[in-house]
Motif scaffolding. Sequence first.
Motif, mmCIF file in Angstrom:
data_model
loop_
_atom_site.group_PDB
_atom_site.id
_atom_site.type_symbol
_atom_site.label_atom_id
_atom_site.label_comp_id
_atom_site.label_asym_id
_atom_site.label_seq_id
_atom_site.Cartn_x
_atom_site.Cartn_y
_atom_site.Cartn_z
ATOM 1 N N ARG A 77 0.974 -1.072 -0.006
ATOM 2 C CA ARG A 77 -0.055 -0.225 -0.128
ATOM 3 C C ARG A 77 0.892 1.116 -0.049
ATOM 4 N N HIS A 78 0.929 1.885 -1.006
ATOM 5 C CA HIS A 78 2.077 2.865 -1.360
ATOM 6 C C HIS A 78 1.375 4.048 -0.842
ATOM 7 N N GLU A 79 0.727 4.322 0.024
ATOM 8 C CA GLU A 79 0.528 5.736 0.363
ATOM 9 C C GLU A 79 0.744 5.920 1.760
ATOM 10 N N VAL A 80 -0.198 6.485 2.540
ATOM 11 C CA VAL A 80 0.020 6.718 4.029
ATOM 12 C C VAL A 80 0.647 5.565 4.606
ATOM 13 N N GLY A 81 1.101 5.471 5.621
ATOM 14 C CA GLY A 81 1.500 4.579 5.966
ATOM 15 C C GLY A 81 2.739 4.275 5.389
ATOM 16 N N ASP B 44 -2.882 14.432 4.241
ATOM 17 C CA ASP B 44 -3.926 14.005 5.006
ATOM 18 C C ASP B 44 -3.404 13.672 6.482
ATOM 19 N N VAL B 45 -2.329 12.828 6.307
ATOM 20 C CA VAL B 45 -1.772 12.231 7.625
ATOM 21 C C VAL B 45 -0.876 13.408 8.392
ATOM 22 N N HIS B 46 0.212 14.119 7.601
ATOM 23 C CA HIS B 46 0.967 14.943 8.053
ATOM 24 C C HIS B 46 0.847 16.207 8.080
ATOM 25 N N LEU C 115 2.849 21.885 -0.649
ATOM 26 C CA LEU C 115 1.648 20.751 -0.810
ATOM 27 C C LEU C 115 0.563 20.990 -1.530
ATOM 28 N N ASP C 116 -0.176 22.085 -0.891
ATOM 29 C CA ASP C 116 -1.252 22.268 -1.536
ATOM 30 C C ASP C 116 -1.405 22.691 -3.023
ATOM 31 N N ARG C 117 -0.275 23.538 -3.400
ATOM 32 C CA ARG C 117 -0.023 23.959 -4.719
ATOM 33 C C ARG C 117 0.066 22.583 -5.574
ATOM 34 N N LEU C 118 0.864 21.748 -5.104
ATOM 35 C CA LEU C 118 1.155 20.624 -5.978
ATOM 36 C C LEU C 118 0.300 19.673 -6.176
ATOM 37 N N LEU C 119 -0.993 19.884 -5.191
ATOM 38 C CA LEU C 119 -2.115 19.052 -5.204
ATOM 39 C C LEU C 119 -3.234 19.785 -6.043
#
Length: 328
Positions: free
Chosen positions: A22-26, A281-283, A295-299
Motif C-alpha cells: 500500500r503505497h500511500e500513507v502508512g 492528510d496524515v501529516h 503541498l497544497d499547490r502541488l495537489l
Amino acid sequence: MAHHPHEHRHEPRQDEHTCEHRHEVGHQHEGEHKHQHGHRHGHGHGHDTDIDWAAMAPHLEAQAELFTPLYERALAWLGKEVTEPGLIVDAGSGPGVVSCLFAETFPGARVLAVDGSEPLLERAGERAARLGYADRFGTLAGELPEVLGELDYPADLLWAGRSLHHLGDQRAALAAFAERLAPGGTLAIMEGGLPPRFLPRDIGIGRPGLESRLDALQEEWFAQMRADLPGSVEVTEDWPALLGSAGLKHSRSRSFLLDLPAPASDRARAYVTDSLSRLRDVHGDALDPEDRATLDRLLDTDDPAGVRHRPDVFVLAAHTVHTAVKPA
C-alpha cells in the motif's frame, strides 16, 4: 511436482489487516498495499480496522500495476533462485496483482493468495480467472501468520511483500513462515529499500527539500504504527540475521528499481497525486505553513505548478527483497 491444495475461505476478524503494497500513507516505507509500498510506501499501510477495502481495491490495483516492472524484475531474480516450485504462497496478497505475476512467472506452480480482506481476495480470484490462471489459483482469508496453519501442503516459495512490518512480532512471524515451508523451500520478503522520489529537490516553489522533510515525518509515523500493533516487539531490522534466526540458510538480498522518468504518464501522475494527498492528510498538521502551502499547490489540479501539469514529475523507487532457504 505441483501441489494442489484445496481453496479455503473464512471470514476475517475485525482486527485483521491486509498488506500487499500500500503505497500511500502508512509506512511509505514503500508500498502497494495498504500501502505497497523505501520507507514510504505509496500502498498506505495503516493499521486501521475501518477501511473499506472493497472501495480501496481499484486504487490498490492501479498502484501495484504501476510498480509491475519492479515486481517483474524481482520475480525474474527469484525464478533463478527457485526452480519449479509446486506451491507459491503470497502472504498479504491484497487484490492479487503480484500473486498473478507469480502465476505468470512460474507456469507450473499453484499460487495461493492469502490476506485478511475477503473483498480483496475476491478481486484476486477474478484477476486470476481473467488472466487464465483460475485452475491453479486459490485464496485463503485470515490473519497472518496463524492462517497459514490451514495450508494443505507446505510451500515451496512463500512471499511476503511489504506485509511483515504490519505484524507485531516480526521474528515470530518469520519463524511461522519458515515452519510452513517445505524442506528446500524459499522464504522471500520484500522489506526496506529507499523512499520514493517524485520531484526535483528544488521545484521552484516553497523551500527546497520538501520530500526529505516528508520522509522524516513518515519515519516517525512508521515507528508509531509499529509500536501500536498488537503484540509489538522491537527488533533490529537486520533481515538476513532474522531469517537465520528462523532456521533458514543461504540468505541473499537484492534491490530492484522502478524508474519512470519525467515527464510522467497520466497513470504515474495519478499515483503521485494520491501519494502526496495521503501524506497531506496524515501529516498536514505537522508540516510548517510554508510546506503545507507548497503541498497544497502541488495537489491543486488547476495550478500550473501542480503535479498534474508540471513537466518534471517522475517516479523513482527501490524495494529490497531478502531470501533464505529451509534446510532439506
